[in-house]
Design a protein around this motif. Structure first.
Motif, short mmCIF file in Angstrom:
data_model
loop_
_atom_site.label_atom_id
_atom_site.label_comp_id
_atom_site.label_asym_id
_atom_site.label_seq_id
_atom_site.Cartn_x
_atom_site.Cartn_y
_atom_site.Cartn_z
N THR A 174 5.07 4.47 3.97
CA THR A 174 4.32 6.26 4.04
C THR A 174 5.57 6.80 4.57
O THR A 174 6.77 6.65 4.65
CB THR A 174 3.58 5.48 5.40
N ALA B 243 0.24 5.02 2.49
CA ALA B 243 -0.72 4.60 3.22
C ALA B 243 -0.54 5.50 3.90
O ALA B 243 -2.09 5.70 4.95
CB ALA B 243 -0.03 4.05 4.21
N LEU C 281 2.89 -1.26 4.25
CA LEU C 281 2.24 0.06 4.23
C LEU C 281 3.48 0.68 4.07
O LEU C 281 4.91 0.89 4.80
CB LEU C 281 1.76 0.20 6.05
N VAL D 227 0.76 -1.21 -0.04
CA VAL D 227 0.49 0.16 -0.18
C VAL D 227 0.95 1.16 0.14
O VAL D 227 1.47 1.50 0.84
CB VAL D 227 -1.12 0.11 1.00
#
Length: 194
Positions: A175, A144, A173, A141
């Motif tokens: 980020t 995120a 995730l 992802v």
């Protein structure tokens, strides 16, 4: 452009040591957060790590680190961008949603419909190509920190999957701002700083 390998990652020795140790111990967590400034290789590292996890033929290289088979079927699928068990999720996936309203809206965040359609639903399906690998599916992802928060939103949907992960599923995730993620999400993930 070829699919990235962990050997190509520059300036992230500490992060790579963490990933190599997890793979070597056969204790790969189901949930990871790769966090750090923009442009330092978090997403590229996530993709390279997925290559190790999804390859049933991965084994020790000359230095003893677990690496994918460079000549194997998994590598060929990753190179062609067609590996059925690697799922890259971003806010731009809204353009491919089956929900017309989601497709036509301008995306500044990752909507819950994208998480449901491109993470939760495929996570529950059987694996296609990764039988015998360290992970049956990997979901990355990107950005995120853009997961919608609030009642019934994308962040809560991700949290539910992290709390009750399907067997063999690994979620990464990526980020730039790990503190924008829900504390409950952060507490369920292995965090790797870049």
């Amino acid at each position: 452009m070829s699919y990235p390998t962990l050997e190509q990652i520059q300036g992230q020795a500490r992060a790579l040591e963490t990933l190599d140790a997890a793979v070597a111990s056969d204790r790969v967590r189901h949930a990871w957060i790769f966090h750090g400034p923009s442009g330092v290789g978090k997403h590229t590292t996530a993709r390279a790590f997925a290559g190790v996890l999804l390859d049933p033929g991965a084994g020790p290289d000359l230095s003893g680190r677990i690496r994918p088979d460079p000549e194997g079927r998994t590598r060929a699928l990753l190179e062609s961008g067609s590996h059925p068990d690697l799922h890259l999720i971003s806010k731009e996936m809204a353009s491919y949603s089956r929900d017309t309203a989601v497709r036509s809206s301008k995306q500044r965040s990752i909507p819950v419909e994208v998480i449901r359609e491109f993470l939760i639903e495929p996570a529950g399906l059987s694996t296609a190509a990764s039988k015998g690998a360290r992970a049956s599916k990997v979901f990355i992802v990107d950005e995120a920190h853009l997961l919608q928060a609030g009642e019934g939103a994308a962040a809560n949907a991700v949290l539910k999957v992290l709390e009750e992960p399907p067997a063999g599923v690994v979620i990464i995730l990526v980020t730039d701002d790990e503190h924008a993620l829900l504390p409950t999400i952060r507490s369920r993930c292995r965090r790797v700083g870049f």
